[in-house]
Design an enzyme around this catalytic site. Structure first.
Site, PDB file in Angstrom:
ATOM      1  N   TYR A  95     -10.606   1.467  -3.268  1.00  0.00           N
ATOM      2  CA  TYR A  95      -9.996   2.233  -3.711  1.00  0.00           C
ATOM      3  C   TYR A  95      -8.788   2.047  -3.397  1.00  0.00           C
ATOM      4  CZ  TYR A  95      -7.565   4.395  -8.819  1.00  0.00           C
ATOM      5  OH  TYR A  95      -7.203   4.501  -9.103  1.00  0.00           O
ATOM      6  N   LYS A  99      -4.576  -0.060  -4.072  1.00  0.00           N
ATOM      7  CA  LYS A  99      -3.491   0.633  -5.250  1.00  0.00           C
ATOM      8  C   LYS A  99      -2.237   0.728  -3.972  1.00  0.00           C
ATOM      9  CE  LYS A  99      -5.744   1.169  -8.345  1.00  0.00           C
ATOM     10  NZ  LYS A  99      -5.086   0.759 -10.052  1.00  0.00           N
TER      11      LYS A  99
END
Ligand SMILES: NC(=O)c1ccc[n+]([C@@H]2O[C@H](COP(=O)([O-])OP(=O)(O)OC[C@H]3O[C@@H](n4cnc5c(N)ncnc54)[C@H](O)[C@@H]3O)[C@@H](O)[C@H]2O)c1
Length: 197
Positions: A95, A99
């Site tokens: 994740y 990002k």
């Protein structure tokens, strides 16, 4: 629902929307998924799915949107990155990497397409009161109340605060804002609030 992990999501979403509405002025890539783990524990298949949904979908949507916006004289492209793209919370490598890449994609696109009138920006939220936050709270064993207590404002933002920021970034009032990552985190990116003992 169109699966953003599908390599054809750009044509399917941007192509169809543009035909339906007769053009495209604003693209927002907001959906994302997470998976817990480190480079040691996250299998390729899970890592790749996170990158497909969180990063590659943004690239694929933008690839379709840029020529349409260029033809119309410009537009606004907005990505939802995350505070985790700047400051790491352990055990969420896929994740966080997705990002962080979105934040830099924002900068790259701002330069590549700025002269076409296309502005690219992203938001980098900290905790936001959505189902994802409550899932993360359960997975990582951090109560939402503890997150709230650590926020400098003492307030976990609601989704409409993200929407209001998007509305501003897409508007003519933001015509000189390009390539930026806007923190919507109550100040968590600059420090944590510690209650007096
Ligand atoms: N909630 C938070 O605390 C928080 C913090 C930082 C960043 N964000 C970011 O905000 C954005 C919105 O997240 P949220 O909190 O609403 O998450 P959420 O899990 O509550 O909602 C995610 C949405 O993405 C959709 N989605 C997931 N996989 C998809 C796929 N393959 N194809 C199409 N749609 C798919 C889901 O259907 C859902 O509607 C995400 O980019 C997330 O990373 C959220």
């Amino acid at each position: 629902m169109i699966d953003l992990a599908d390599a054809r999501c750009g044509e399917m979403i941007v192509g169809q929307a543009s035909k339906l509405f007769g053009g495209l002025d604003v693209l927002i890539h907001n959906a994302a998924i997470g998976t817990s783990g480190t480079v040691e524990t996250v299998p390729d298949v899970d890592f790749e799915r996170v990158l497909d949904v969180n990063l590659m979908a943004g690239i694929r949507l933008a690839r379709e949107a840029v020529p349409i916006m260029r033809e119309r004289g410009g537009g606004a492209i907005l990505f939802t990155a995350a505070l985790a793209g700047h400051r790491y919370v352990p055990n969420a490598v896929a994740y966080a990497v997705s990002k962080a890449a979105l934040i830099h994609l924002t900068r790259c696109m701002a330069i590549d397409h700025g002269r076409d009138g296309i502005r690219t920006n992203c938001v980098t939220p900290g905790p936001i009161n959505t189902p994802m936050l409550h899932e993360a709270s359960a997975v990582y064993g951090i109560p939402v109340e503890a997150m709230r207590a650590g926020m400098p404002t003492g307030h976990i933002p609601e989704p409409d605060e993200i929407a209001a920021t998007y509305a501003f970034l897409a508007s003519p009032a933001a015509r000189s804002i390009n390539g930026q990552a806007i923190g919507i985190d109550g100040g968590m990116s600059v420090g944590f609030f510690s209650p007096k003992p």
